[in-house]
Design a protein around this motif. Structure first.
Motif, mmCIF file in Angstrom:
data_model
loop_
_atom_site.group_PDB
_atom_site.id
_atom_site.type_symbol
_atom_site.label_atom_id
_atom_site.label_comp_id
_atom_site.label_asym_id
_atom_site.label_seq_id
_atom_site.Cartn_x
_atom_site.Cartn_y
_atom_site.Cartn_z
ATOM 1 N N TYR A 1 -70.622 -51.016 -49.947
ATOM 2 C CA TYR A 1 -69.780 -50.081 -49.217
ATOM 3 C C TYR A 1 -68.454 -49.866 -49.938
ATOM 4 O O TYR A 1 -67.930 -48.747 -49.971
ATOM 5 N N GLY A 2 -67.941 -50.914 -50.542
ATOM 6 C CA GLY A 2 -66.723 -50.762 -51.314
ATOM 7 C C GLY A 2 -66.934 -49.943 -52.569
ATOM 8 O O GLY A 2 -66.118 -49.083 -52.917
ATOM 9 N N ARG B 1 -66.577 -59.591 -49.583
ATOM 10 C CA ARG B 1 -65.405 -59.387 -48.729
ATOM 11 C C ARG B 1 -64.354 -58.527 -49.445
ATOM 12 O O ARG B 1 -63.736 -57.639 -48.842
ATOM 13 N N LEU C 1 -72.889 -56.443 -48.689
ATOM 14 C CA LEU C 1 -71.762 -55.704 -48.143
ATOM 15 C C LEU C 1 -70.900 -55.048 -49.213
ATOM 16 O O LEU C 1 -70.169 -54.097 -48.921
ATOM 17 N N ASP C 2 -70.958 -55.537 -50.450
ATOM 18 C CA ASP C 2 -70.103 -54.948 -51.485
ATOM 19 C C ASP C 2 -70.422 -53.490 -51.764
ATOM 20 O O ASP C 2 -69.560 -52.746 -52.231
ATOM 21 N N TRP D 1 -68.356 -56.383 -41.165
ATOM 22 C CA TRP D 1 -67.977 -56.956 -42.460
ATOM 23 C C TRP D 1 -67.968 -58.475 -42.448
ATOM 24 O O TRP D 1 -68.195 -59.111 -43.480
ATOM 25 N N LEU E 1 -68.710 -50.591 -40.617
ATOM 26 C CA LEU E 1 -68.240 -51.743 -41.385
ATOM 27 C C LEU E 1 -67.177 -52.532 -40.616
ATOM 28 O O LEU E 1 -67.099 -53.756 -40.752
ATOM 29 N N VAL F 1 -59.578 -58.646 -43.585
ATOM 30 C CA VAL F 1 -60.377 -59.031 -44.753
ATOM 31 C C VAL F 1 -59.471 -59.694 -45.797
ATOM 32 O O VAL F 1 -59.794 -60.762 -46.342
ATOM 33 N N ARG G 1 -58.918 -53.906 -42.655
ATOM 34 C CA ARG G 1 -58.544 -54.143 -44.057
ATOM 35 C C ARG G 1 -57.654 -55.379 -44.191
ATOM 36 O O ARG G 1 -57.877 -56.240 -45.056
ATOM 37 N N CYS H 1 -65.362 -55.018 -49.243
ATOM 38 C CA CYS H 1 -65.127 -54.469 -47.901
ATOM 39 C C CYS H 1 -63.660 -54.037 -47.771
ATOM 40 O O CYS H 1 -63.361 -52.974 -47.198
#
Length: 624
Positions: free
Chosen positions: A372-373, A429, A369-370, A408, A404, A462, A459, A432
């Motif tokens: 996407y950040g 996380r 998932l990281d 997430w 996402l 998270v 946001r 995200c």
């Protein structure tokens, strides 16, 4: 930078660090400090190798130029501000050198590539031996050599390499050539001031031809001019400029110009532990690595690579809109395709016996998932640098963040591509949070339509979850994943991306825990594999990306003197021309794929951050 490397006439096992890198922005070659091309894939970074002695000295193939029949020592350097590599030989009878370079191939994909090896006697006299022993398709296809007056054609299974001889009229008796087992062996006698050489060309449009010295001199001048012109676009004028510029050139050398994809490294299967099984193929474009690279180059004012990568990234997202598995894979081939089937070359022994020799990469479809950040962070940085944010690009961004929002909060494989099962990784996380934060910022700053309430709620959720479950009270540190007390150096980026202030007590206690457990004389381990099983046997060295991220984190925590000391120490682990692999072994030896984009981009980030802090006499803010 130069370094004496060896003496003698027999080839010894070459260390990973005993190489320089050349390339033409579509493929690359590694050249050893004794003048051997022992890694070259053609026509692209991710094509099968033609020379692969790096992974099997006996069966991999090589292209070697060195003094004939005498003892010698060597030194190696780059011509300043270029990717032209010079290997110098010192003997009792004289000094000679080989200048290796590849003229840039341009932004259109082509099968035609030229590797120029310019041979010169600088002082006295020298006899050079030239050995050309290709092994097509990782040595899986036998080849034929057709010798002519002006060179050689090597061919196998539809592929061909043409060796053109650099000579002048009257040179007929100067070189002695023989073919043995379809490999070519030659000797060349030169005296002070004389220049000759060879040009290896893939998919040539004609037979071998005599190349004049003036022609390769023009190619050399044009190649140097290209690199110096490109580097002149850098706005960086701070400390450690030589190391920063060499890192920038190295990242550029790993960029595939036709698509903008950036490979993680130009090599495959170099071990994270010599003799172990952690031998991965890095000749592909990881969304994470490429995003980091773009961000680092943007910090130097170099925007061309960012523009190219953003087009590449947008194409990948649009291809997968509506996919159940998410809008992005974690990695792709450099042309954007996703066929990265992992296989092993059983007929190769591997670097110093490190088997299996893996090609392809089975981690391609992991959920991490990281990424996407990191992608959103690079898009935001590009927009801040003045690059356009087109309507189709914004539509792709919205599709990513909308996906996402719903996905997430699930276990994943994490940044380190472990094969020990999915977890709720804290770093994933955090990134995200970065994805939502940068999307919100872009919407507001550029007036783009977006479901801001939905993104903001995600946001904040998270952030709350990380603070409640990612921080371990008894350890007083942020930890690798929820439900563990294991530390993870990926979290060194938390203040860098602005999730937490570098001077926050929670972060300072985390940094103190890492100091005690993961840091050894400025070098940083990713995590403790004994405490956090990753599904693989063996151990690894310190991770150089993490070591430079540690410098950045120290700087943001206000420990500027410690950061400067750690940075200067880390530079001593670079090789003789300033290149870094993925990891540093206990002995100080470089291990892992080489050179590594992760390491060089982190060097740039650390240098820029630390330089600013030294000028400002204090820490710098978290959002770059």
């Amino acid at each position: 930078m130069t370094q004496t490397t060896r003496t003698g006439t027999t080839r010894t096992e070459t260390a990973i660090a005993d190489h320089g890198l050349i390339g033409d922005l579509q493929t690359a070659a590694l050249v050893t400090t004794d003048g051997s091309v022992d890694w070259f894939c053609c026509p692209r970074f991710d094509s099968p190798s033609v020379f692969g002695a790096l992974l099997d000295d006996a069966e991999g193939g090589h292209f070697r130029i060195r003094p004939a029949g005498v003892e010698y020592t060597t030194k190696q350097m780059y011509l300043p501000d270029t990717a032209v590599l010079v290997t110098r030989f010192f003997t009792e009878s004289g000094v000679g050198q080989v200048q290796d370079f590849m003229p840039p191939a341009g932004s259109t994909a082509t099968d035609r590539h030229r590797l120029v090896r310019m041979i010169q006697c600088v002082r006295g006299r020298m006899s050079f031996e030239i050995d050309v022993a290709p092994r097509f398709d990782y040595g899986r296809h036998p080849h034929r050599a057709e010798l002519s007056a002006d060179g050689v054609v090597f061919s196998a299974d539809g592929a061909s390499l043409t060796l053109h001889v650099v000579r002048e009229p009257g040179d007929e008796q100067r070189a002695r050539v023989q073919v043995e087992d379809q490999d070519v062996h030659a000797t060349l006698d030169l005296v002070a001031g004389e220049v000759r050489g060879v040009v290896l060309e893939s998919s040539a449009d004609g037979p071998p031809r005599a190349v004049r010295v003036a022609e390769i001199t023009d190619l050399l001048d044009g190649t140097m001019a290209f690199w110096r012109s490109w580097l002149a676009g850098s706005t960086y004028t701070g400390r450690w400029r030589e190391a920063v510029q060499r890192s920038a050139i190295t990242l550029k050398l790993m960029t595939y110009a036709p698509t903008g994809g950036i490979v993680a490294a130009p090599t495959a299967a170099l071990p994270e532990q010599v003799g172990g099984e952690r031998n991965w193929d890095y000749r592909y474009t990881w969304v994470r690595d490429a995003s980091f690279s773009v961000h680092a180059l943007l910090r130097l004012g170099l925007v061309e690579e960012a523009a190219g990568f953003l087009v590449w990234l947008g194409d990948r997202i649009r291809e997968r809109i509506g996919s159940d598995s998410g809008p992005m894979n974690i990695m792709y081939r450099i042309d954007g395709s996703s066929d990265l089937k992992e296989d092993s070359l059983e007929h190769w022994s591997g670097y110093r016996g490190s088997a299996p020799v893996r090609i392809g990469n089975g981690a391609a479809e992991q959920l991490q998932l990281d990424v996407y950040g990191e992608a959103m962070d690079s898009l935001y940085a590009a927009a801040r640098a003045g690059l356009p944010l087109p309507a189709r690009g914004w539509s792709a961004i919205r599709s990513v963040l909308d996906w996402l929002v719903d996905n997430w909060d699930q276990p994943e494989e994490g940044i380190w591509e472990t094969r020990g099962g999915r977890q709720s990784f804290t770093y994933g996380r955090v990134m995200c949070w970065v994805a939502f934060d940068r999307g919100i910022r872009m919407s507001v700053e550029h007036g783009r339509p977006a479901p801001l309430e939905r993104w903001t709620a995600a946001r904040d959720a998270v952030y709350t979850q990380v603070m409640e479950q990612g921080f371990h009270e008894s350890r007083q540190a942020f930890v690798q994943h929820y439900g563990t007390d294991v530390l993870d150096a990926a979290l060194l980026r938390m203040p860098t991306v602005g999730f937490v202030d570098g001077r926050d007590p929670l972060w300072r206690s985390t940094l103190a825990a890492m100091d005690e457990e993961l840091v050894t004389d400025s070098l940083v381990y990713r995590y403790d594999p004994d405490a956090s099983p990753d599904g693989l046997r063996g151990s690894e060295g310190t991770f150089s990306l993490c070591s430079y991220a540690y410098v950045d984190a120290l700087t943001r925590a206000g420990r500027v003197d410690d950061a400067r000391s750690a940075f200067e120490k880390m530079l001593t682990y670079g090789n003789h021309v300033g290149l870094f692999s993925e990891e540093i072994a206990l002995t100080g030896e470089q291990i892992g794929n080489f050179p590594q984009a992760f390491t060089h981009l982190a060097l740039i980030d650390a240098a820029v951050t630390l330089d600013a802090a030294l000028d400002n006499h204090g820490p710098v803010p978290g959002l770059r």
